[in-house]
Design a protein around this motif. Structure first.
Motif, PDB file in Angstrom:
ATOM      1  N   ASP A   1       1.733 -96.381 -21.739  1.00 18.98           N
ATOM      2  CA  ASP A   1       2.292 -96.179 -20.614  1.00 18.98           C
ATOM      3  C   ASP A   1       1.431 -96.885 -19.393  1.00 18.98           C
ATOM      4  OD1 ASP A   1       4.681 -95.117 -21.647  1.00 18.98           O
ATOM      5  OD2 ASP A   1       3.903 -93.274 -21.433  1.00 18.98           O
TER       6      ASP A   1
ATOM      7  N   ALA B   1       8.905 -97.733 -17.843  1.00 20.36           N
ATOM      8  CA  ALA B   1       8.796 -97.112 -19.127  1.00 20.36           C
ATOM      9  C   ALA B   1      10.237 -96.720 -19.495  1.00 20.36           C
ATOM     10  CB  ALA B   1       8.076 -95.776 -19.040  1.00 20.36           C
TER      11      ALA B   1
ATOM     12  N   LYS C   1      10.592 -90.090 -24.075  1.00 21.80           N
ATOM     13  CA  LYS C   1      10.078 -90.868 -25.431  1.00 21.80           C
ATOM     14  C   LYS C   1      11.136 -90.325 -26.440  1.00 21.80           C
ATOM     15  CE  LYS C   1       5.495 -92.471 -24.215  1.00 21.80           C
ATOM     16  NZ  LYS C   1       4.359 -92.322 -24.580  1.00 21.80           N
TER      17      LYS C   1
END
Length: 119
Positions: free
Chosen positions: A48, A62, A102
């Motif tokens: 990241d 992201a 994520k």
């Protein structure tokens, strides 16, 4: 002479005065697919904090990266290429991160990559 003309018609097609070779088109499409998969997997492998600064904030970058990976894994023809590029390891790492941003795309991507329902 007639055989050559038939082979040309079978191999290529005329569109708007231009002749297209279907085999060449297929090879070019495959090459473009492989380059696209490689690029997206390379983005997935970035940490990241390794995202380039510039346009947009880090959260949006992201999120965009996770979305690209998720969409890549939803494409049947791209799945084997993504696995060959080593994407599974990164997806498992995303799952272990406990970061909701994520985990969800990783879970969806892993489900798509490991599905036995491939066409």
């Amino acid at each position: 002479i007639e055989t050559v003309d038939i082979q040309r018609r079978v191999r290529g097609r005329q569109v708007g005065g231009y002749s297209f070779d279907q085999r060449q088109e297929t090879l070019e499409a495959q090459e473009l697919l492989e380059m696209t998969v490689s690029l997206i997997v390379s983005l997935a492998k970035l940490k990241d904090n390794e995202m380039a600064s510039g346009y947009g904030n880090d959260t949006n970058k992201a999120t965009f990266r996770y979305m690209l990976v998720e969409q890549l894994c939803a494409v049947d023809v791209a799945r084997p290429l993504a696995v060959r590029e080593g994407l599974l390891k990164d997806l498992v790492s995303w799952m272990k991160s406990k970061d909701r941003e994520k985990v969800r795309p990783a879970a969806t991507s892993l489900r798509d990559l490991t599905s036995t329902q491939d066409k």
